[in-house]
Design an enzyme around this catalytic site. Structure first.
Site, mmCIF file in Angstrom:
data_model
loop_
_atom_site.group_PDB
_atom_site.id
_atom_site.type_symbol
_atom_site.label_atom_id
_atom_site.label_comp_id
_atom_site.label_asym_id
_atom_site.label_seq_id
_atom_site.Cartn_x
_atom_site.Cartn_y
_atom_site.Cartn_z
ATOM 1 N N ILE A 253 -2.255 8.476 7.632
ATOM 2 C CA ILE A 253 -2.724 7.999 8.936
ATOM 3 C C ILE A 253 -3.826 8.929 9.417
ATOM 4 O O ILE A 253 -3.951 10.067 8.958
ATOM 5 C CB ILE A 253 -1.615 7.964 10.003
ATOM 6 C CG1 ILE A 253 -0.979 9.356 10.187
ATOM 7 C CG2 ILE A 253 -0.556 6.925 9.665
ATOM 8 C CD1 ILE A 253 -0.055 9.453 11.388
ATOM 9 N N ILE B 163 10.300 11.151 13.391
ATOM 10 C CA ILE B 163 10.627 11.987 12.235
ATOM 11 C C ILE B 163 10.100 13.403 12.471
ATOM 12 O O ILE B 163 9.034 13.593 13.056
ATOM 13 C CB ILE B 163 10.016 11.405 10.940
ATOM 14 C CG1 ILE B 163 10.343 9.905 10.814
ATOM 15 C CG2 ILE B 163 10.513 12.171 9.721
ATOM 16 C CD1 ILE B 163 11.803 9.578 10.755
ATOM 17 N N ASP B 164 10.827 14.395 11.971
ATOM 18 C CA ASP B 164 10.501 15.792 12.287
ATOM 19 C C ASP B 164 9.396 16.388 11.399
ATOM 20 O O ASP B 164 9.534 17.504 10.878
ATOM 21 C CB ASP B 164 11.753 16.668 12.230
ATOM 22 C CG ASP B 164 12.337 16.810 10.826
ATOM 23 O OD1 ASP B 164 11.866 16.101 9.902
ATOM 24 O OD2 ASP B 164 13.264 17.629 10.650
ATOM 25 N N SER C 40 -2.578 -0.587 14.960
ATOM 26 C CA SER C 40 -2.762 -0.508 13.506
ATOM 27 C C SER C 40 -1.459 -0.767 12.763
ATOM 28 O O SER C 40 -1.452 -1.362 11.682
ATOM 29 C CB SER C 40 -3.336 0.863 13.118
ATOM 30 O OG SER C 40 -2.404 1.908 13.361
ATOM 31 N N LYS C 41 -0.343 -0.347 13.332
ATOM 32 C CA LYS C 41 0.948 -0.559 12.683
ATOM 33 C C LYS C 41 1.408 -2.012 12.795
ATOM 34 O O LYS C 41 2.021 -2.549 11.867
ATOM 35 C CB LYS C 41 1.997 0.396 13.275
ATOM 36 C CG LYS C 41 1.727 1.869 12.994
ATOM 37 C CD LYS C 41 1.656 2.157 11.497
ATOM 38 C CE LYS C 41 1.499 3.638 11.195
ATOM 39 N NZ LYS C 41 1.423 3.917 9.748
ATOM 40 N N TYR D 212 -2.726 3.535 17.720
ATOM 41 C CA TYR D 212 -1.792 3.712 16.607
ATOM 42 C C TYR D 212 -0.890 2.487 16.470
ATOM 43 O O TYR D 212 -0.706 1.945 15.374
ATOM 44 C CB TYR D 212 -0.958 4.970 16.851
ATOM 45 C CG TYR D 212 0.142 5.222 15.862
ATOM 46 C CD1 TYR D 212 -0.123 5.818 14.631
ATOM 47 C CD2 TYR D 212 1.466 4.890 16.165
ATOM 48 C CE1 TYR D 212 0.897 6.065 13.723
ATOM 49 C CE2 TYR D 212 2.491 5.133 15.267
ATOM 50 C CZ TYR D 212 2.200 5.721 14.051
ATOM 51 O OH TYR D 212 3.215 5.964 13.156
#
Length: 288
Positions: A117, A214-215, A182-183, A179
């Site tokens: 990304i 997510i980390d 786009s997803k 974002y």
């Protein structure tokens, strides 16, 4: 409508009860895999998992230094082979060239994992059209270019494509308009291509991976002080993506909440898609 009842019930059951086939690490032994966005985060973890399973990997990202470290570690972990090609997915010519070069290094292709990304900053949208254009080009258009270039090789191997997406591509959330757009585009395009593969009997699976918080280093940095929920571990996330792709699932959901697949899976949409597909003259498309 009665004649549709049984197919619809089968569809619903198929959606909620995925394939009974169990994932085994040896399924990746000797497989030829491309991973984009592989110098850090989820991409790096996928490269490590694939290496432990004995796959051949070709990795790409912008950071050559980062890729060198990841490739070195991949070889230590047992990759059948590991190579990298550095470059930016803002350059569509590079994206297409990368697939060709990676295919030559691998001698074919079994799995294409699209994970990269562009940089995303959480903020209210005002008038930054450049940000929208960049997000659509890197997060969406380059995926189309890469998958199109890879398709001939994937057809030969009956291969798989993994599209790394986000919950932001299934539901709207503030501060990430570019974002999110786009997803959503990834879902619209690749879910359509999956249907076209079904109609034209192309045996290349497409797995849309819908990820929560997510980390990764980047995600934690960008969301610091904004997102209050706990992030899910990137190592486990990476493994679930690989499992779902190998098992040729349509979608993989990974989030801290076990409710996410049920709430975002949208069985109503799947029923409508199933019913609408019955109205097409499939023979026409197969012959073309």
């Amino acid at each position: 409508m009665k004649k549709y009842l049984l197919p619809v019930l089968v569809l619903c059951l198929g959606y909620y009860y995925s394939t009974n086939e169990e994932f085994r690490p040896e399924m990746l032994q000797g497989k030829k895999v491309i991973v984009t966005g592989a110098s850090k985060g989820i991409g790096r973890e996928m490269a490590y998992h694939l290496s432990k399973m004995g796959a051949h990997v070709v990795l790409t990202a912008r950071s050559e230094e980062g890729l060198q470290k990841v490739v070195s570690r991949c070889l230590e972990l047992g990759a059948a082979s590991a190579h990298y090609i550095a470059g930016t997915m803002e350059d569509m010519a590079f994206a297409e060239r990368f697939v060709v070069e990676a295919g030559k290094l691998l001698g074919g292709l079994d799995m294409l994992i699209l994970n990269h990304i562009t940089q995303t900053t959480m903020s209210l949208f005002h008038d930054d059209i450049h940000s929208v254009r960049r997000s659509m080009e890197v997060n969406f258009l380059s995926y189309v270019v890469l998958s199109t270039a890879a398709l001939p090789m994937l057809k030969q191997s009956n291969g798989s494509i993994a599209i790394i997406s986000s919950m932001a591509g299934k539901m709207t959330q503030p501060l990430i308009a570019s974002y999110s757009a786009s997803k959503f585009a990834l879902d619209g395009f690749f879910s359509t291509i999956r249907k076209e593969h079904l109609m034209t009997k192309v045996n290349v699976s497409i797995t849309l991976c819908v990820l929560g918080f997510i980390d990764t280093e980047t995600a934690l940095k960008e969301t610091s002080g904004i997102i209050l929920s706990q992030a899910a571990p990137k190592e486990e996330c990476a493994l679930e993506i690989i499992k779902g792709t190998v098992l040729r699932k349509d979608e993989v959901y990974y989030d801290k909440s076990s409710w996410t697949p049920l709430l975002l899976g949208n069985p109503g949409r799947r029923i409508m898609e199933f019913l609408s597909l019955r109205s097409y003259n499939r023979d026409l498309f197969v012959s073309n």
